[in-house]
Write a protein that holds these residues in place. Structure first.
Motif, PDB file in Angstrom:
ATOM      1  N   LEU A   1       0.839  -1.186   0.000  1.00 54.03           N
ATOM      2  CA  LEU A   1       0.000   0.000   0.000  1.00 54.03           C
ATOM      3  C   LEU A   1       0.881   1.244   0.000  1.00 54.03           C
ATOM      4  O   LEU A   1       2.095   1.171   0.126  1.00 54.03           O
ATOM      5  CB  LEU A   1      -0.903   0.012   1.236  1.00 54.03           C
TER       6      LEU A   1
ATOM      7  N   ARG B   1      -8.025  -3.553   0.941  1.00 49.70           N
ATOM      8  CA  ARG B   1      -7.940  -3.283  -0.500  1.00 49.70           C
ATOM      9  C   ARG B   1      -9.167  -3.833  -1.215  1.00 49.70           C
ATOM     10  O   ARG B   1      -9.691  -3.213  -2.149  1.00 49.70           O
ATOM     11  CB  ARG B   1      -6.670  -3.913  -1.073  1.00 49.70           C
TER      12      ARG B   1
ATOM     13  N   GLU C   1      -4.901  -6.705   2.585  1.00 52.50           N
ATOM     14  CA  GLU C   1      -5.636  -7.302   1.477  1.00 52.50           C
ATOM     15  C   GLU C   1      -7.142  -7.152   1.676  1.00 52.50           C
ATOM     16  O   GLU C   1      -7.883  -6.886   0.733  1.00 52.50           O
ATOM     17  CB  GLU C   1      -5.274  -8.781   1.336  1.00 52.50           C
TER      18      GLU C   1
END
Length: 376
Positions: free
Chosen positions: A213, A268, A265
């Motif tokens: 990120l 996201r 994850e």
């Protein structure tokens, strides 16, 4: 990383705000070279042994005089964005300038009575090639190289036909082609590789190596960029892993890193491409978006639920703080104003996160603020 914010314009702003290029020196140097070409054009009138015709004097004079307004125009073109994106504030000005320079030199060369002198003057195309290598697209570079090569070959053919000197014509043509095209080719390789390396280094400088990120630096820049075009809504969400230190101490740093990657994850997957998502601290994540308040809170809830899991029987949850900001109007138009809005939103989101922790963790809390950071 969110593709929505990886457009060319913001990328070039991102680059140019973080590197220091003496753009004005380059710009004014190029602008200065333009009238110098005009002076050379005037000198070309006297390059032949024969007297210059009236038509030749007129053509050369008009071409030379045209360099003055062109120099003024080029002195006003910001070459920083042109170098990075090959796009200028005046659409197509970089390509138009290259075409003007190529055609202008060609016009001067075809007025020569002696083609061998014209071949000597074709060396000016190498200087123009320096501009082509840095400030136009690959396709335009190729067009430039093809055009100038044709001009040189035609001049060489004229030299051979007039002087019956095939060896001399071939030699001059070969040297001219090597100088002109070699300049463009080698400088193009350099500038393309340099831009690739710079893009890679800036990506690394703005990316968290563990999660992939944005890091805090990348978040502050890209979230600030999001404020500028916002019309009314802007929000920042800050999430913190509950009792992360205890998990890290109990299971070790390797497990702690795995938890961070798993949380990243999950976040996201929830935020998608409409938010700037970052890991801004040890176990703290943040994202910024232009969603309205209701949509922002809904995303925050999905973040909280999506990150809830168990690790060896221990619950892993996050607390979430939301700052919803109403910009009331066209939004910020400067980087400084955007930073003020972002700083206010981050502070409000941190306050909301503290309220979520106080409520017993694994909660979402919202604070509404205006663009000045005051409670709405």
């Amino acid at each position: 990383m969110p593709n929505r914010f990886d457009d060319l314009q913001r990328e070039q702003q991102h680059v140019l705000h973080q590197i220091h290029v003496r753009e004005r020196l380059i710009r004014y140097s190029i602008a200065l070279f333009v009238p110098v070409f005009g002076v050379v054009a005037v000198l070309a009138i006297y390059a032949d042994d024969r007297d210059a015709s009236t038509l030749r004097v007129v053509i050369v004079s008009v071409t030379a005089l045209s360099t003055i307004p062109m120099a003024v125009l080029m002195s006003r073109v910001d070459l920083g964005p042109v170098w990075w994106s090959k796009q200028a504030a005046i659409p197509g000005i970089n390509t138009a300038f290259l075409a003007y320079a190529d055609i202008g030199v060609t016009v001067i060369l075809i007025t020569f009575v002696d083609p061998s002198a014209a071949l000597h003057g074709s060396a000016l195309f190498a200087i123009i090639g320096c501009y082509a290598a840095h400030f136009v697209t690959h396709r335009i570079r190729i067009v430039h190289m093809v055009f100038t090569s044709i001009v040189v070959c035609v001049l060489g053919l004229q030299m051979w036909l007039m002087n019956d000197d095939l060896g001399g014509a071939c030699y001059r043509v070969a040297v001219s082609l090597l100088a002109i095209n070699g300049t463009v080719f080698l400088l193009s390789i350099y500038t393309d590789d340099f831009q690739h390396a710079l893009r890679t280094q800036l990506k690394l400088a703005n990316t968290d190596s563990l999660t992939g990120l944005f890091n805090r630096r990348g978040f502050e820049y890209w979230a600030g960029s999001l404020v500028v075009p916002a019309t009314r809504n802007f929000g920042v969400v800050v999430a913190d892993i509950d009792n992360y230190k205890l998990l890290n101490d109990q299971f070790g740093h390797d497990v702690g890193d795995q938890i961070l990657r798993r949380i990243a994850e999950s976040l996201r997957g929830v935020t998608g491409d409409y938010a700037v998502l970052a890991r801004v601290g040890g176990d703290e994540f943040a994202f910024a978006t232009d969603l309205d308040r209701d949509a922002l809170v809904a995303v925050a809830e999905r973040m909280r639920m999506g990150c809830s899991s168990y690790w060896h029987g221990r619950p892993v949850t996050i607390s979430v703080g939301v700052a919803s900001c109403d910009l009331h109007g066209p939004g910020s138009t400067t980087r400084a104003a955007a930073k003020e809005v972002l700083d206010s939103a981050i502070t409000a989101a941190d306050d909301a996160l503290y309220l979520a922790k106080q409520a017993g963790r694994n909660h979402v809390r919202v604070v509404d603020v205006d663009a000045a950071g005051n409670p709405a």
